[in-house]
Scaffold this active site. Structure first.
Site, PDB file in Angstrom:
ATOM      1  N   ASN A 128       1.471   8.085   6.796  1.00 29.82           N
ATOM      2  CA  ASN A 128       1.688   8.517   8.168  1.00 29.82           C
ATOM      3  C   ASN A 128       1.518  10.033   8.248  1.00 29.82           C
ATOM      4  O   ASN A 128       1.207  10.677   7.245  1.00 29.82           O
ATOM      5  CB  ASN A 128       3.071   8.079   8.663  1.00 29.82           C
ATOM      6  CG  ASN A 128       4.174   8.595   7.767  1.00 29.82           C
ATOM      7  OD1 ASN A 128       4.337   9.795   7.593  1.00 29.82           O
ATOM      8  ND2 ASN A 128       4.952   7.681   7.196  1.00 29.82           N
TER       9      ASN A 128
ATOM     10  N   LYS B   4     -11.335   0.379  -7.422  1.00 27.78           N
ATOM     11  CA  LYS B   4     -11.768   0.786  -6.084  1.00 27.78           C
ATOM     12  C   LYS B   4     -12.527  -0.351  -5.406  1.00 27.78           C
ATOM     13  O   LYS B   4     -13.464  -0.919  -5.970  1.00 27.78           O
ATOM     14  CB  LYS B   4     -12.660   2.020  -6.177  1.00 27.78           C
ATOM     15  CG  LYS B   4     -13.137   2.506  -4.816  1.00 27.78           C
ATOM     16  CD  LYS B   4     -14.080   3.690  -4.933  1.00 27.78           C
ATOM     17  CE  LYS B   4     -14.614   4.081  -3.558  1.00 27.78           C
ATOM     18  NZ  LYS B   4     -15.580   5.205  -3.655  1.00 27.78           N
TER      19      LYS B   4
ATOM     20  N   ASP C  99      14.460  -1.402   2.737  1.00 24.77           N
ATOM     21  CA  ASP C  99      15.068  -0.598   3.790  1.00 24.77           C
ATOM     22  C   ASP C  99      16.116   0.304   3.124  1.00 24.77           C
ATOM     23  O   ASP C  99      17.268  -0.087   2.925  1.00 24.77           O
ATOM     24  CB  ASP C  99      15.718  -1.505   4.839  1.00 24.77           C
ATOM     25  CG  ASP C  99      16.108  -0.743   6.090  1.00 24.77           C
ATOM     26  OD1 ASP C  99      16.506   0.438   5.973  1.00 24.77           O
ATOM     27  OD2 ASP C  99      16.032  -1.326   7.192  1.00 24.77           O
ATOM     28  N   ILE C 100      15.710   1.506   2.765  1.00 22.31           N
ATOM     29  CA  ILE C 100      16.565   2.401   1.987  1.00 22.31           C
ATOM     30  C   ILE C 100      17.791   2.804   2.790  1.00 22.31           C
ATOM     31  O   ILE C 100      18.917   2.823   2.274  1.00 22.31           O
ATOM     32  CB  ILE C 100      15.771   3.645   1.547  1.00 22.31           C
ATOM     33  CG1 ILE C 100      14.508   3.234   0.795  1.00 22.31           C
ATOM     34  CG2 ILE C 100      16.635   4.546   0.669  1.00 22.31           C
ATOM     35  CD1 ILE C 100      13.566   4.399   0.491  1.00 22.31           C
TER      36      ILE C 100
END
Length: 398
Positions: A208, A286, A305-306
């Site tokens: 992101n 690759k 989900d830390i």
């Protein structure tokens, strides 16, 4: 806050030397004793008389002062201080420190000291960015030298960029942290930061736009309040701060493991933009186009989900768990629901639509969501958001 502490202040030669006079005053306001040492170049900008008058003691200048050196004064000065501060730290002074040169009083003191050293760099942006200076900075970091700044901004030479000396109060805060002082003294805080990279194959990944700037600012602010900070960071574009324990990771699962290994902690600030999904069938080689026009089928698996697992940990849960919610619509609604769903104490929510310029930018506009309600903060530099949040964390842990 600095009562009975002795600061050896080495003033380098640069226009920012004028700030060193205010720095002396700020240290003394907080109860510290300051012994100034001026390089020959520093005397072109400030006088030993002004530095000595503000410090209330002699300002030292020369290595071969017969009266002082009869008693090995350079050794005594370097050992009797609780902390050595170099402000401004010029490119020349930092080069001497990195290579172990000692050809004047200032560099000899720095080589002879057995105390922690905090430098506040100040120089032209081109000098700061020069490969030689960057090599020296890396060496100083490796040697355990602490840094305050530099900041970005307009310079006396008319250029703009990194190289401005940190403001006196910023240096005071860094000195307090170096001495283990501040309201978070003795507290351990975990901070996660940056994006995670989830591999598709050895050269491609899912990520992101997080720069890690807010997480880095938070780690810095908590450090400046005296906390021992474990900084678990994904591959961010913003470098990690000095004076914290840095744990670099790549993936969400690595971040979860690093957080677990860092426990116990008094607080956890989960500022990382962790990828929700990973590629379950990531290729070991690759992936290549075969001319068929068909894209490879990627199978996704949900990442741990830390935040939720840490918040609901009955054995090792920190007293305060702070999560972040980067939203693009209905920010407050989603953030409020997230706080309850995850089980954390606070959520710091922000609007990361591209039009806001927040993700990857230098400013943030957040809403702090707690069990008692929501508090909107104005749009501020990320450093200021971090300082406000760190102050609230200190208050909550008091």
């Amino acid at each position: 806050m600095l009562a009975a502490k002795r600061i050896l202040l080495i003033i380098g030669g640069g226009i920012a030397a004028y700030k060193a006079l205010d720095l002396i005053r700020r240290f003394r306001e907080r109860g510290a004793a300051v012994v100034p040492v001026l390089t020959r170049a520093a005397e072109e900008f400030v006088t030993p008389l002004s530095a000595g008058a503000l410090a209330g003691t002699k300002a030292y200048r020369h290595l071969f002062d017969l009266t002082d050196e009869a008693e090995m004064g350079h050794i005594e000065l370097s050992r009797s201080a609780d902390l050595v501060v170099v402000a401004p730290a010029t490119a020349d002074l930092m080069a001497k420190m990195a290579t172990g040169l000692a050809d004047d009083l200032a560099s000899t003191l720095l080589l002879a000291t057995d105390k922690r050293v905090l430098v506040a760099p100040a120089m032209n942006v081109r000098m700061w960015l020069h490969p030689a200076t960057q090599r020296n900075i890396a060496k100083l970091h490796a040697d355990g030298i602490l840094f305050a700044g530099p900041n970005e901004g307009d310079m006396a030479c008319g250029e703009y960029g990194p190289g401005r000396m940190a403001e006196p109060l910023e240096i005071v805060a860094a000195a307090q942290a170096a001495l283990g002082l501040g309201p978070l003294r003795g507290r351990h805080v975990i901070v996660t930061s940056g994006p995670t990279h989830e591999p598709i194959d050895p050269v491609r990944y899912i990520a992101n736009r997080s720069s890690g700037a807010q997480g880095t600012a938070l780690a810095t602010a908590l450090r400046d309040l005296g906390a021992r900070v474990t900084f678990v960071t994904g591959p961010a574009s913003v470098p990690p701060p000095s004076g914290v324990h840095v744990v670099p990771v790549e993936t969400a699962r690595q971040m979860e493991e690093a957080v677990r290994e860092a426990l116990p902690a008094d607080a956890a600030v989960m500022a990382a933009a962790v990828a929700d999904w990973r590629v379950e069938n990531a290729s070991a080689s690759k992936m290549k186009k075969d001319g068929s026009g068909k894209a490879p089928a990627l199978a996704f698996a949900e990442n741990p989900d830390i935040l939720a697992s840490l918040s609901k940990d009955k054995e090792n849960r920190p007293k305060l768990v702070v999560g972040f919610a980067a939203e693009t619509d209905d920010v407050l609604t989603h953030a409020t629901a997230k706080r309850v769903r995850k089980g954390c104490d606070w959520i710091v929510a922000n609007d990361v639509r591209p039009a806001t310029g927040i993700m990857g930018g230098t400013e943030n506009a957040v809403t702090l969501v707690t069990a008692t309600g929501a508090e909107d903060w104005p749009r501020l530099p990320k450093d200021e958001v971090a300082r406000r949040l760190a102050a609230k964390i200190a208050e909550a842990l008091a």
